[in-house]
Design a protein around this motif. Structure first.
Motif, PDB file in Angstrom:
ATOM      1  N   ALA A 257     -77.190   7.279   3.764  1.00 10.56           N
ATOM      2  CA  ALA A 257     -76.482   6.822   2.571  1.00 10.56           C
ATOM      3  C   ALA A 257     -75.850   5.450   2.746  1.00 10.56           C
ATOM      4  O   ALA A 257     -75.084   5.002   1.886  1.00 10.56           O
ATOM      5  CB  ALA A 257     -75.421   7.839   2.174  1.00 10.56           C
ATOM      6  N   THR A 258     -76.159   4.773   3.853  1.00  7.23           N
ATOM      7  CA  THR A 258     -75.659   3.407   4.046  1.00  7.23           C
ATOM      8  C   THR A 258     -76.373   2.445   3.098  1.00  7.23           C
ATOM      9  O   THR A 258     -77.600   2.463   2.995  1.00  7.23           O
ATOM     10  CB  THR A 258     -75.882   2.953   5.497  1.00  7.23           C
ATOM     11  OG1 THR A 258     -75.119   3.791   6.367  1.00  7.23           O
ATOM     12  CG2 THR A 258     -75.459   1.510   5.684  1.00  7.23           C
ATOM     13  N   LYS A 259     -75.611   1.636   2.432  1.00  3.00           N
ATOM     14  CA  LYS A 259     -76.168   0.660   1.490  1.00  3.00           C
ATOM     15  C   LYS A 259     -76.460  -0.648   2.212  1.00  3.00           C
ATOM     16  O   LYS A 259     -75.664  -1.111   3.025  1.00  3.00           O
ATOM     17  CB  LYS A 259     -75.188   0.418   0.344  1.00  3.00           C
ATOM     18  CG  LYS A 259     -75.715  -0.456  -0.769  1.00  3.00           C
ATOM     19  CD  LYS A 259     -74.699  -0.536  -1.899  1.00  3.00           C
ATOM     20  CE  LYS A 259     -75.216  -1.357  -3.061  1.00  3.00           C
ATOM     21  NZ  LYS A 259     -74.231  -1.409  -4.166  1.00  3.00           N
ATOM     22  N   LYS A 260     -77.604  -1.210   1.921  1.00  3.97           N
ATOM     23  CA  LYS A 260     -77.957  -2.497   2.526  1.00  3.97           C
ATOM     24  C   LYS A 260     -76.917  -3.542   2.148  1.00  3.97           C
ATOM     25  O   LYS A 260     -76.599  -3.727   0.983  1.00  3.97           O
ATOM     26  CB  LYS A 260     -79.344  -2.935   2.050  1.00  3.97           C
ATOM     27  CG  LYS A 260     -79.872  -4.162   2.768  1.00  3.97           C
ATOM     28  CD  LYS A 260     -81.297  -4.487   2.352  1.00  3.97           C
ATOM     29  CE  LYS A 260     -81.833  -5.695   3.093  1.00  3.97           C
ATOM     30  NZ  LYS A 260     -83.221  -6.018   2.708  1.00  3.97           N
ATOM     31  N   SER A 264     -71.740   2.296   0.797  1.00  7.38           N
ATOM     32  CA  SER A 264     -72.586   3.474   0.684  1.00  7.38           C
ATOM     33  C   SER A 264     -73.341   3.473  -0.635  1.00  7.38           C
ATOM     34  O   SER A 264     -73.077   2.680  -1.536  1.00  7.38           O
ATOM     35  CB  SER A 264     -71.742   4.745   0.792  1.00  7.38           C
ATOM     36  OG  SER A 264     -71.007   4.961  -0.398  1.00  7.38           O
ATOM     37  N   LEU A 265     -74.265   4.424  -0.732  1.00  5.53           N
ATOM     38  CA  LEU A 265     -75.113   4.550  -1.924  1.00  5.53           C
ATOM     39  C   LEU A 265     -74.526   5.486  -2.966  1.00  5.53           C
ATOM     40  O   LEU A 265     -75.224   5.867  -3.911  1.00  5.53           O
ATOM     41  CB  LEU A 265     -76.502   5.045  -1.512  1.00  5.53           C
ATOM     42  CG  LEU A 265     -77.326   4.104  -0.639  1.00  5.53           C
ATOM     43  CD1 LEU A 265     -78.602   4.804  -0.175  1.00  5.53           C
ATOM     44  CD2 LEU A 265     -77.676   2.825  -1.402  1.00  5.53           C
ATOM     45  N   VAL A 266     -73.271   5.881  -2.823  1.00 11.02           N
ATOM     46  CA  VAL A 266     -72.642   6.749  -3.818  1.00 11.02           C
ATOM     47  C   VAL A 266     -72.691   6.060  -5.181  1.00 11.02           C
ATOM     48  O   VAL A 266     -72.324   4.894  -5.324  1.00 11.02           O
ATOM     49  CB  VAL A 266     -71.189   7.071  -3.429  1.00 11.02           C
ATOM     50  CG1 VAL A 266     -70.475   7.785  -4.571  1.00 11.02           C
ATOM     51  CG2 VAL A 266     -71.157   7.930  -2.179  1.00 11.02           C
ATOM     52  N   GLY A 267     -73.172   6.794  -6.178  1.00 10.42           N
ATOM     53  CA  GLY A 267     -73.326   6.243  -7.520  1.00 10.42           C
ATOM     54  C   GLY A 267     -74.718   5.714  -7.807  1.00 10.42           C
ATOM     55  O   GLY A 267     -75.002   5.308  -8.943  1.00 10.42           O
ATOM     56  N   GLU A 268     -75.586   5.741  -6.789  1.00 11.65           N
ATOM     57  CA  GLU A 268     -76.936   5.207  -6.976  1.00 11.65           C
ATOM     58  C   GLU A 268     -77.987   6.307  -6.884  1.00 11.65           C
ATOM     59  O   GLU A 268     -77.750   7.381  -6.341  1.00 11.65           O
ATOM     60  CB  GLU A 268     -77.214   4.121  -5.932  1.00 11.65           C
ATOM     61  CG  GLU A 268     -76.254   2.938  -6.032  1.00 11.65           C
ATOM     62  CD  GLU A 268     -76.716   1.745  -5.220  1.00 11.65           C
ATOM     63  OE1 GLU A 268     -77.909   1.695  -4.853  1.00 11.65           O
ATOM     64  OE2 GLU A 268     -75.874   0.876  -4.942  1.00 11.65           O
ATOM     65  N   LYS A 269     -79.146   6.018  -7.430  1.00  8.96           N
ATOM     66  CA  LYS A 269     -80.247   6.971  -7.428  1.00  8.96           C
ATOM     67  C   LYS A 269     -80.846   7.027  -6.021  1.00  8.96           C
ATOM     68  O   LYS A 269     -81.355   6.036  -5.503  1.00  8.96           O
ATOM     69  CB  LYS A 269     -81.304   6.516  -8.431  1.00  8.96           C
ATOM     70  CG  LYS A 269     -82.467   7.460  -8.618  1.00  8.96           C
ATOM     71  CD  LYS A 269     -82.067   8.676  -9.434  1.00  8.96           C
ATOM     72  CE  LYS A 269     -83.277   9.520  -9.736  1.00  8.96           C
ATOM     73  NZ  LYS A 269     -84.284   8.796 -10.527  1.00  8.96           N
TER      74      LYS A 269
END
Length: 445
Positions: A257-260, A264-269
């Motif tokens: 779930a780490t965002k580039k 984090s990717l919370v809230g994303e597809k």
């Protein structure tokens, strides 16, 4: 070894009253159980284990120490408190120490059934008798386990927090084998209420699979369309949410779930549109404990909603550090089901496999949640919409994150049991999944 809430609270207050630490946490756990184990079509062991333990955690500044015991005498409790304080004073400081919580508001518990608490050994024996009779009549060997448990737990702090929870649990698994050792079938589930367990039905499922799975053929490994029965789904979903849905790991760049670029990717597809996963301690099918780690109230939490990552577990320290509200660990887990029956799933498969369950699952890559494990107790080839023959087991290498982006159809969700999952009450559906990676063949039954 069960205690009423008033007796447990009185004992907790007695222990807290002896504390000389700056703050203190007292937890009490007790359980009573009954079980019957069977093998070679006969009962082999039965028992009624019970236990009670008290744990005291003492704090001086950012130093903590804990001690656990079962001696409830005045001298025993005093020794337990003093031991925890002595350990705390000798311990190094914990820079991430969080002081105990004060009073909280908890949901009403729903995970208790009188029928489970009151069940007798004769009732357990009567429940498994039809399974043994059917296996013997069909020249198979049945083995398994039926366990009933009743338990309570408490959490109390010197800051005024108090919570008492009680629950019951039923676990039943049955394995049937053919005399030549080439066919094996399995079925298993958990429940809160023993009166609602249909052990004979589970036995019939295992027996039918054993007969149909004998003398399996070999297939080459590769990517297959697969149907995962609920037990197999529960392992993968349980591991994913209970072990990998962590806010701190995501923020620090250590999980799926780490965002580039950070965060984090919370809230994303992140998953397919047809994937919704949540926890609800009051769920009527899989009720859970009313409190979570640190005494935080268990709460209804949407983890994934129509493919969008909504929440990750977040402990109190990281919540404070990152200016978030804590998100407690789940005490139960559910995935939304669909309307596609297993028969209809099979009809949709031109060439693929049906898996009963998994075992010996291990993590290969935490950042992608790549898992490896083995199939077990019934793998069947599907050709042109029909099951045609049994095949040998496989080792798989697959990520549940990737898998949940390849779900073609979803069946009705049911309470189930997976030996390799999160250990939570879990309700999941069977899944029809494309391009599931099988890395090698296993000759084991």
């Amino acid at each position: 070894m069960m205690m009423s809430e008033s007796d447990a609270q009185s004992l907790s207050n007695k222990i807290l009253g002896q504390s000389q630490a700056e703050s203190c946490i007292v937890t009490i756990e007790g359980s009573e159980g009954r079980h019957v184990r069977f093998a070679q079509n006969m009962a082999t062991t039965s028992g009624a284990p019970s236990g009670l333990s008290v744990s005291v955690e003492s704090h001086f500044g950012k130093r903590s120490g804990s001690a656990t015991g079962s001696d409830l005498s005045q001298d025993g409790l005093t020794a337990l408190v003093r031991a925890s304080e002595d350990i705390a004073q000798r311990a190094p400081e914990n820079p991430e120490f969080m002081p105990p919580l004060g009073p909280q508001t908890y949901p009403t518990g729903a995970a208790f059934a009188d029928a489970t608490r009151d069940a007798t050994p004769d009732q357990l024996a009567a429940a498994v008798a039809p399974v043994l009779k059917e296996a013997q009549a069909k020249n198979l060997q049945a083995s398994g386990y039926l366990e009933l448990g009743t338990g309570f737990s408490t959490f109390a702090t010197s800051k005024g927090l108090w919570v008492y929870d009680r629950g019951t649990n039923v676990l039943h698994t049955v394995t049937a084998r053919t005399p030549d050792g080439t066919g094996s079938g399995w079925a298993g589930t958990t429940h809160v209420d023993f009166s609602k367990l249909d052990a004979a039905h589970l036995g019939s499922i295992a027996i039918d699979k054993a007969i149909k799975s004998q003398k399996p053929a070999s297939l080459e490994p590769g990517k297959y369309t697969v149907i995962l029965e609920p037990s197999a789904v529960s392992d993968l979903i349980g591991i994913l949410v209970a072990e990998e849905f962590d806010q701190r790991s995501a923020d620090e760049g250590r999980n799926f779930a780490t965002k580039k670029g950070g965060g984090s990717l919370v809230g994303e597809k992140v998953f397919g549109d047809n994937v919704t996963i949540y926890s609800d301690p009051a769920d009527p099918i899989v009720p859970g404990s009313i409190y979570s780690s640190d005494g935080l109230p268990a709460q209804k939490t949407m983890w994934v909603e129509k493919g969008v990552l909504r929440n990750l577990q977040c402990g109190r320290y990281w919540a404070q550090k990152s200016n978030r509200a804590p998100v407690p660990e789940p005490t139960t887990l559910s995935m939304d089901g669909g309307a596609t029956s297993m028969a209809d799933m099979i009809k949709q498969v031109k060439r693929g496999l049906l898996f009963t369950r998994f075992w010996y699952i291990r993590e290969v890559d935490p950042q992608t949640v790549l898992l490896t494990g083995l199939t077990r107790d019934g793998v069947f080839l599907i050709e042109h919409g029909a099951i045609t023959r049994p095949v040998h087991n496989f080792r798989f290498n697959e990520s549940p994150v990737a898998m949940l982006n390849k779900v073609r159809a979803i069946g009705p969700a049911v309470r189930t049991y997976g030996e390799e999952g999160a250990g939570l009450p879990i309700c999941v559906p069977p899944l029809l999944v494309d391009e599931f990676t099988l890395s090698s063949v296993s000759d084991a039954v």
